[in-house]
Design an enzyme around this catalytic site. Structure first.
Site, PDB file in Angstrom:
ATOM      1  N   GLY A 210      -3.258  72.571 -79.437  1.00  6.81           N
ATOM      2  CA  GLY A 210      -4.084  73.010 -78.329  1.00  6.81           C
ATOM      3  C   GLY A 210      -5.047  71.936 -77.882  1.00  6.81           C
ATOM      4  O   GLY A 210      -4.691  70.993 -77.184  1.00  6.81           O
ATOM      5  N   ARG A 211      -6.287  72.059 -78.338  1.00  3.26           N
ATOM      6  CA  ARG A 211      -7.338  71.144 -77.858  1.00  3.26           C
ATOM      7  C   ARG A 211      -7.054  69.689 -78.214  1.00  3.26           C
ATOM      8  O   ARG A 211      -7.422  68.785 -77.461  1.00  3.26           O
ATOM      9  CB  ARG A 211      -8.685  71.585 -78.434  1.00  3.26           C
ATOM     10  CG  ARG A 211      -9.235  72.834 -77.745  1.00  3.26           C
ATOM     11  CD  ARG A 211     -10.368  73.450 -78.537  1.00  3.26           C
ATOM     12  NE  ARG A 211      -9.882  74.070 -79.767  1.00  3.26           N
ATOM     13  CZ  ARG A 211     -10.657  74.445 -80.767  1.00  3.26           C
ATOM     14  NH1 ARG A 211     -11.952  74.232 -80.710  1.00  3.26           N
ATOM     15  NH2 ARG A 211     -10.136  75.032 -81.831  1.00  3.26           N
TER      16      ARG A 211
ATOM     17  N   CYS B 189      -5.557  86.432 -77.129  1.00  2.00           N
ATOM     18  CA  CYS B 189      -6.799  86.049 -76.456  1.00  2.00           C
ATOM     19  C   CYS B 189      -7.902  87.071 -76.728  1.00  2.00           C
ATOM     20  O   CYS B 189      -7.690  88.269 -76.549  1.00  2.00           O
ATOM     21  CB  CYS B 189      -6.566  85.921 -74.953  1.00  2.00           C
ATOM     22  SG  CYS B 189      -8.047  85.429 -74.042  1.00  2.00           S
TER      23      CYS B 189
ATOM     24  N   ASN C 144       0.074  77.676 -85.190  1.00  2.00           N
ATOM     25  CA  ASN C 144      -0.930  77.241 -84.223  1.00  2.00           C
ATOM     26  C   ASN C 144      -2.316  77.468 -84.833  1.00  2.00           C
ATOM     27  O   ASN C 144      -2.505  78.337 -85.660  1.00  2.00           O
ATOM     28  CB  ASN C 144      -0.746  78.051 -82.928  1.00  2.00           C
ATOM     29  CG  ASN C 144      -1.860  77.869 -81.915  1.00  2.00           C
ATOM     30  OD1 ASN C 144      -2.431  78.836 -81.426  1.00  2.00           O
ATOM     31  ND2 ASN C 144      -2.186  76.637 -81.582  1.00  2.00           N
TER      32      ASN C 144
END
Length: 337
Positions: A234-235, A96, A207
């Site tokens: 993810g999105r 992150c 990813n």
């Protein structure tokens, strides 16, 4: 003996998105995908409200807890709490790029300190019986990804960690926002495949930028003699969750029928009813459903009803039913035209 987790498809930890309601909804679509919590910092786990931060419904299994932090002692204790709550995996966030994460010396900035990551992972691994895993970037800022990614993986492997989820982008901690860090740095899928080729004993999930099950299947194909262990969406999974309804068949080889949008809602409704009875407000749960009817007639009305009517005092399952009816009616009109 504990069965190893099947990692062919997982849904990424996403702040403000993959809360317990989102995960229960995603589970209504896929019985097999591995789900992840939002990142929870180790100090929050140690000093916060455990039920609020970590509580989840049994329907969510298999589900992993993602921790943030850089203090091995704190992470070990937080991991123990997570294991007691019943999580199937403890994952460390080494990816992150937010300002909050940088100021706390964890997340992506840990890519600069592979030995510290290894110390953290050793502490987590020793503290729990469930798998301890790493989610990382390929590097940060001016690092050479071919050095930083392998240094992180090798340091962790040396302390017995064998499972990595790799976001195939650098994170730029200076000059790019967290949102820009999801799109602007170029993807390097080849480097992730090289990690698997040169470290075949490690489990590697890829990813970053994967937008469909077609792309997921392509990543899982054993091209150039490399067989990746998993793909993390993810999105794409959040904004078009309907794709998860095909995942068990297409990625896991299940012989059960795909789960369509209508069936997913029926499966989710008992969870909605239970949480409503506990005082949870409807929009906290229906916000995760807004993309379910993507591309269908009536999708706009579906979103509007779930957004506008769900916030009214006392709103309940009848709002969900009205949203579904709007789609069914729009589809019937199209068929009749």
């Amino acid at each position: 003996m504990r069965q190893p987790l099947d990692r062919r498809l997982s849904v990424a930890p996403m702040m403000d998105w993959t809360d317990r309601h989102c995960r229960a909804f995603h589970r209504a679509l896929s019985a097999r995908a591995l789900l992840y919590t939002e990142m929870v910092t180790a100090p929050a786990v140690l000093h916060g409200d455990h039920e609020r931060l970590l509580g989840f419904d049994a329907v969510e299994h298999p589900v992993a807890l993602q921790l943030g932090g850089s203090d091995p002692t704190q992470l070990a204790e937080a991991a123990r709490v997570g294991e007691r709550f019943g999580y199937d995996e403890i994952n460390l966030n080494v990816g992150c790029p937010s300002d909050r994460v940088q100021s706390g010396k964890f997340g992506a900035c840990l890519m600069r300190e592979p030995e510290l990551v290894a110390d953290c992972m050793a502490a987590i691994k020793d503290a729990v019986a469930v798998p301890a895993t790493v989610k990382c970037r390929i590097g940060v800022d001016d690092q050479d990804p071919e050095v930083s990614l392998f240094a992180t993986a090798d340091a962790c492997a040396a302390v017995g960690i064998d499972t990595f989820i790799v976001h195939a982008r650098k994170a730029w901690l200076k000059g790019l926002s967290p949102k820009e860090n999801r799109d602007v740095p170029p993807l390097d899928y080849g480097l992730v495949r090289r990690l698997k080729r040169e470290r075949p004993h490690l489990s590697i999930t890829i990813n970053g930028g994967i937008g469909s099950l077609d792309e997921a299947e392509a990543h899982l194909d054993a091209a150039d003699d490399v067989q990746l262990d998993g793909v993390m969406l993810g999105r794409a999974a959040y904004h078009e969750p309907g794709l998860l309804g095909q995942a068990d068949r297409r990625l896991f080889g299940a012989t059960t029928p795909d789960v369509d949008a209508y069936e997913a809602i029926e499966r989710y409704k008992p969870y909605l009813a239970a949480r409503l009875a506990e005082g949870v407000h409807l929009p906290a749960m229906t916000r995760h459903m807004l993309g379910l009817m993507h591309g269908r007639p009536g999708a706009r009305a579906f979103r509007r009803i779930l957004t506008v009517e769900a916030i009214r005092p006392g709103a309940g399952l009848e709002v969900v039913d009205r949203a579904v009816d709007a789609v069914r009616e729009a589809e019937a009109r199209r068929e009749a035209a």
